[in-house]
Design a protein around this motif. Structure first.
Motif, mmCIF file in Angstrom:
data_model
loop_
_atom_site.group_PDB
_atom_site.id
_atom_site.type_symbol
_atom_site.label_atom_id
_atom_site.label_comp_id
_atom_site.label_asym_id
_atom_site.label_seq_id
_atom_site.Cartn_x
_atom_site.Cartn_y
_atom_site.Cartn_z
ATOM 1 N N GLN A 62 21.881 -26.650 6.344
ATOM 2 C CA GLN A 62 21.858 -27.533 5.176
ATOM 3 C C GLN A 62 21.215 -26.831 3.986
ATOM 4 O O GLN A 62 21.712 -26.920 2.850
ATOM 5 C CB GLN A 62 21.114 -28.818 5.506
ATOM 6 N N LYS A 63 20.133 -26.106 4.229
ATOM 7 C CA LYS A 63 19.472 -25.371 3.147
ATOM 8 C C LYS A 63 20.380 -24.265 2.614
ATOM 9 O O LYS A 63 20.435 -24.031 1.402
ATOM 10 C CB LYS A 63 18.154 -24.778 3.632
ATOM 11 N N LEU A 64 21.092 -23.575 3.515
ATOM 12 C CA LEU A 64 22.016 -22.530 3.080
ATOM 13 C C LEU A 64 23.154 -23.107 2.243
ATOM 14 O O LEU A 64 23.540 -22.525 1.222
ATOM 15 C CB LEU A 64 22.589 -21.786 4.291
ATOM 16 N N ASN A 65 23.701 -24.232 2.667
ATOM 17 C CA ASN A 65 24.774 -24.870 1.903
ATOM 18 C C ASN A 65 24.285 -25.302 0.523
ATOM 19 O O ASN A 65 24.990 -25.143 -0.476
ATOM 20 C CB ASN A 65 25.329 -26.073 2.666
ATOM 21 N N SER A 66 23.078 -25.836 0.480
ATOM 22 C CA SER A 66 22.504 -26.248 -0.798
ATOM 23 C C SER A 66 22.296 -25.044 -1.713
ATOM 24 O O SER A 66 22.617 -25.096 -2.908
ATOM 25 C CB SER A 66 21.172 -26.959 -0.550
ATOM 26 N N ALA A 67 21.783 -23.956 -1.145
ATOM 27 C CA ALA A 67 21.568 -22.744 -1.942
ATOM 28 C C ALA A 67 22.894 -22.165 -2.420
ATOM 29 O O ALA A 67 23.002 -21.709 -3.565
ATOM 30 C CB ALA A 67 20.806 -21.713 -1.115
ATOM 31 N N LEU A 74 25.137 -21.824 -10.823
ATOM 32 C CA LEU A 74 24.498 -20.862 -11.716
ATOM 33 C C LEU A 74 25.467 -19.776 -12.160
ATOM 34 O O LEU A 74 25.441 -19.344 -13.316
ATOM 35 C CB LEU A 74 23.280 -20.244 -11.032
ATOM 36 N N LYS A 75 26.347 -19.350 -11.249
ATOM 37 C CA LYS A 75 27.357 -18.355 -11.622
ATOM 38 C C LYS A 75 28.288 -18.916 -12.689
ATOM 39 O O LYS A 75 28.653 -18.212 -13.639
ATOM 40 C CB LYS A 75 28.172 -17.927 -10.405
ATOM 41 N N ALA A 76 28.674 -20.172 -12.541
ATOM 42 C CA ALA A 76 29.538 -20.802 -13.542
ATOM 43 C C ALA A 76 28.815 -20.897 -14.889
ATOM 44 O O ALA A 76 29.416 -20.652 -15.938
ATOM 45 C CB ALA A 76 29.965 -22.193 -13.066
ATOM 46 N N ALA A 77 27.532 -21.219 -14.855
ATOM 47 C CA ALA A 77 26.759 -21.311 -16.100
ATOM 48 C C ALA A 77 26.655 -19.937 -16.771
ATOM 49 O O ALA A 77 26.788 -19.831 -18.000
ATOM 50 C CB ALA A 77 25.373 -21.871 -15.813
ATOM 51 N N VAL A 78 26.441 -18.901 -15.987
ATOM 52 C CA VAL A 78 26.356 -17.550 -16.543
ATOM 53 C C VAL A 78 27.691 -17.135 -17.154
ATOM 54 O O VAL A 78 27.736 -16.574 -18.259
ATOM 55 C CB VAL A 78 25.896 -16.540 -15.461
ATOM 56 N N ALA A 79 28.785 -17.431 -16.468
ATOM 57 C CA ALA A 79 30.104 -17.104 -17.012
ATOM 58 C C ALA A 79 30.347 -17.836 -18.322
ATOM 59 O O ALA A 79 30.889 -17.267 -19.285
ATOM 60 C CB ALA A 79 31.188 -17.452 -15.995
ATOM 61 N N ASN A 80 29.938 -19.091 -18.385
ATOM 62 C CA ASN A 80 30.077 -19.892 -19.600
ATOM 63 C C ASN A 80 29.258 -19.278 -20.742
ATOM 64 O O ASN A 80 29.735 -19.174 -21.876
ATOM 65 C CB ASN A 80 29.622 -21.322 -19.316
ATOM 66 N N LEU A 81 28.046 -18.861 -20.430
ATOM 67 C CA LEU A 81 27.196 -18.240 -21.447
ATOM 68 C C LEU A 81 27.771 -16.902 -21.914
ATOM 69 O O LEU A 81 27.716 -16.578 -23.104
ATOM 70 C CB LEU A 81 25.779 -18.046 -20.904
#
Length: 112
Positions: A62-67, A74-81
Motif C-alpha cells: 500500500q505504501k509503495l502504491n501510494s508512493a 510529481l512527474k506530471a507537475a514537472v512536465a507541466n512546469l
C-alpha cells in the motif's frame, strides 16, 4: 474495608493475567512437556508469524502504491512546469529579438 480493596486488586490482577493468554504472539513452547501441546504451540507461532508477514507485506505494498502515484503526479507537475518555462523562454527570445531589430529610419524633415 482495606481487605475488600486488596481483594479487588488481586482479582483485577488475576483477570489481567488470564486475558494475557488470549493475546496473539510468540509463545515460549519449550515449557510444554507433552508433544501434542508443544506442536500446537509451535503451530500457533507459525500461524502468528505468517499473519504478521502477510499484514506487513500488504502495508508495504500500500505504501509503495501510494508512493508510485505520488511520483506520477510529481512527474506530471514537472512536465507541466517545463512546458511553461519553454513557452516563457520563447516569449523572452521573441522580445529580445524585437528589441535588437533596428527601427525603420525616421523620415527626414523636408529641407526648404
Amino acid at each position: 474495608m482495606i481487605r475488600i480493596g486488596c481483594l479487588a486488586g488481586v482479582l483485577l490482577l488475576a483477570g489481567s493475567v488470564a486475558r494475557a493468554q488470549d493475546v496473539p504472539g510468540i509463545e515460549l513452547c519449550t515449557h510444554e512437556s507433552r508433544m501434542d501441546r508443544r506442536t500446537g504451540c509451535l503451530q500457533s507461532n507459525v500461524d502468528y508469524l505468517q499473519k504478521l508477514i502477510t499484514k506487513n507485506a500488504a502495508d508495504t505494498q500500500q505504501k509503495l502504491n501510494s508512493a508510485a502515484s505520488e511520483i506520477s503526479a510529481l512527474k506530471a507537475a514537472v512536465a507541466n512546469l517545463q512546458t511553461s518555462i519553454a513557452r516563457l523562454q520563447a516569449s523572452v527570445d521573441k522580445l529580445q529579438a524585437a528589441a535588437k531589430k533596428p527601427d525603420a529610419p525616421a523620415s527626414k524633415p523636408d529641407a526648404k
